[in-house]
Design an enzyme around this catalytic site. Structure first.
Site, mmCIF file in Angstrom:
data_model
loop_
_atom_site.group_PDB
_atom_site.id
_atom_site.type_symbol
_atom_site.label_atom_id
_atom_site.label_comp_id
_atom_site.label_asym_id
_atom_site.label_seq_id
_atom_site.Cartn_x
_atom_site.Cartn_y
_atom_site.Cartn_z
ATOM 1 N N LYS A 13 -5.451 -1.826 2.279
ATOM 2 C CA LYS A 13 -4.516 -0.915 1.597
ATOM 3 C C LYS A 13 -4.412 -1.242 0.109
ATOM 4 C CE LYS A 13 -0.921 -1.935 4.180
ATOM 5 N NZ LYS A 13 -1.412 -2.909 5.165
ATOM 6 N N ARG A 88 7.547 0.033 7.122
ATOM 7 C CA ARG A 88 6.924 -0.860 8.091
ATOM 8 C C ARG A 88 7.668 -0.849 9.429
ATOM 9 N NH1 ARG A 88 4.271 -4.472 4.725
ATOM 10 N NH2 ARG A 88 3.026 -6.116 5.704
ATOM 11 N N ARG A 127 -10.489 -13.520 2.201
ATOM 12 C CA ARG A 127 -9.649 -13.327 1.017
ATOM 13 C C ARG A 127 -9.133 -14.685 0.512
ATOM 14 N NH1 ARG A 127 -4.852 -9.030 1.309
ATOM 15 N NH2 ARG A 127 -3.666 -10.491 2.556
ATOM 16 N N ARG A 139 -2.050 -16.955 -0.687
ATOM 17 C CA ARG A 139 -0.733 -16.547 -0.199
ATOM 18 C C ARG A 139 -0.269 -17.462 0.921
ATOM 19 N NH1 ARG A 139 -0.846 -10.151 0.914
ATOM 20 N NH2 ARG A 139 0.357 -10.899 2.688
ATOM 21 N N ARG A 150 1.967 -11.861 11.803
ATOM 22 C CA ARG A 150 1.949 -10.593 11.056
ATOM 23 C C ARG A 150 1.332 -9.483 11.909
ATOM 24 N NH1 ARG A 150 -1.048 -12.793 6.026
ATOM 25 N NH2 ARG A 150 -1.266 -10.623 5.372
HETATM 26 P P1 ADP Z 1 -0.013 -7.477 4.376
HETATM 27 O O1 ADP Z 1 -1.230 -8.055 3.747
HETATM 28 O O2 ADP Z 1 0.349 -8.144 5.673
HETATM 29 O O3 ADP Z 1 -0.026 -5.997 4.472
HETATM 30 P P2 ADP Z 1 2.157 -7.426 2.417
HETATM 31 O O4 ADP Z 1 1.766 -8.015 1.121
HETATM 32 O O5 ADP Z 1 2.323 -5.957 2.519
HETATM 33 O O6 ADP Z 1 1.166 -7.984 3.493
HETATM 34 O O7 ADP Z 1 3.548 -8.103 2.926
HETATM 35 C C1 ADP Z 1 3.680 -9.493 3.057
HETATM 36 C C2 ADP Z 1 4.996 -9.824 3.775
HETATM 37 O O8 ADP Z 1 6.100 -9.268 3.059
HETATM 38 C C3 ADP Z 1 5.132 -9.248 5.182
HETATM 39 O O9 ADP Z 1 4.492 -10.041 6.170
HETATM 40 C C4 ADP Z 1 6.665 -9.205 5.334
HETATM 41 O O10 ADP Z 1 7.188 -10.497 5.577
HETATM 42 C C5 ADP Z 1 7.119 -8.798 3.944
HETATM 43 N N1 ADP Z 1 7.222 -7.323 3.821
HETATM 44 C C6 ADP Z 1 6.478 -6.517 3.008
HETATM 45 N N2 ADP Z 1 6.842 -5.232 3.142
HETATM 46 C C7 ADP Z 1 7.822 -5.212 4.079
HETATM 47 C C8 ADP Z 1 8.595 -4.181 4.680
HETATM 48 N N3 ADP Z 1 8.435 -2.893 4.334
HETATM 49 N N4 ADP Z 1 9.519 -4.523 5.623
HETATM 50 C C9 ADP Z 1 9.707 -5.804 5.966
HETATM 51 N N5 ADP Z 1 9.013 -6.826 5.445
HETATM 52 C C10 ADP Z 1 8.075 -6.545 4.516
#
Ligand code: ADP
Length: 193
Positions: A13, A88, A127, A139, A150
């Site tokens: 994404k 989410r 990554r 990260r 996750r």
């Molecule tokens: P990913 O690579 O898993 O898509 P993101 O960078 O989007 O990771 O998000 C990393 C973390 O931030 C998630 O695992 C969660 O803990 C938190 N997070 C991000 N967006 C949301 C959301 N919309 N609702 C709840 N937690 C979120």
């Protein structure tokens, strides 16, 4: 254009959102990036989010809905935006509907990147390796334990969001297993149609 990109962690994404930013001149609103910035800055939101993020869980709906509701009111989001990592949960999708309606805004597209789950862990490991090789910091949640959590959170709480939009007939899907450029092309086609 107002767009939501859906898909599991590691689906690509962020990569595709960056390309859409260039092409359409609209900002990418990544709740993950915003939360990581809050953690780094040590804000009250960051302090609350840190532990749950590192463990691979989801931050509360209240926090992320608050962040997005503020963010979409900013001047650069007026022309449109790409939501990446939000909504989410179905509750977040419902809250988004309410906040968009309050501002007379509608969504132009919701696109899901479909990927084979078995490929995801390898992508995340890759990554992390590439980030290290480039001298960056990996990260805190890009490790196998947090990644499994996750994926669980995705299956249990985020996969139903696709159903939420699919049941309204507004969900488009793109094959996220194709090479990066092919995914970009497929996205362009999906967004044009
Ligand atoms: P990913 O690579 O898993 O898509 P993101 O960078 O989007 O990771 O998000 C990393 C973390 O931030 C998630 O695992 C969660 O803990 C938190 N997070 C991000 N967006 C949301 C959301 N919309 N609702 C709840 N937690 C979120």
């Amino acid at each position: 254009m107002r767009l939501i990109l859906l898909g599991p962690p590691g689906a690509g994404k962020g990569t595709q959102a960056a390309r859409l930013v260039e092409k359409h001149g609209i900002p990418q609103l990544s709740t993950g990036d915003m939360l990581r910035a809050a953690v780094k800055a040590g804000t009250p939101v960051g302090l609350q989010a840190k532990t749950v993020m590192e463990a691979g869980g989801l931050v509360s709906d209240e926090i992320v809905v608050g962040i997005i509701s503020d963010r979409i009111r900013e001047a650069d989001a007026r022309k449109g935006f790409i939501l990446d990592g939000f909504p989410r949960t179905v509750a977040q999708a419902q809250a988004l509907d309410v906040m968009l309606a309050a501002q007379d805004m509608t969504l132009d597209a919701i696109v899901e990147l479909k990927v084979d789950e078995n490929a995801l862990l390898a992508r995340i490991e890759n990554r992390a390796r590439e980030t290290l090789a480039a001298g960056g910091t990996v990260r805190a949640d890009d490790n196998p334990d947090a990644f499994k959590k996750r994926l669980d959170a995705y299956r249990e709480q985020t996969a139903p969001v696709s159903g939420y939009y699919a049941s309204r007939g507004v969900l488009k899907t793109v094959d996220g297993m194709a090479p990066i450029d092919a995914v970009t092309k497929a996205l362009d086609v999906a967004l044009a149609g």
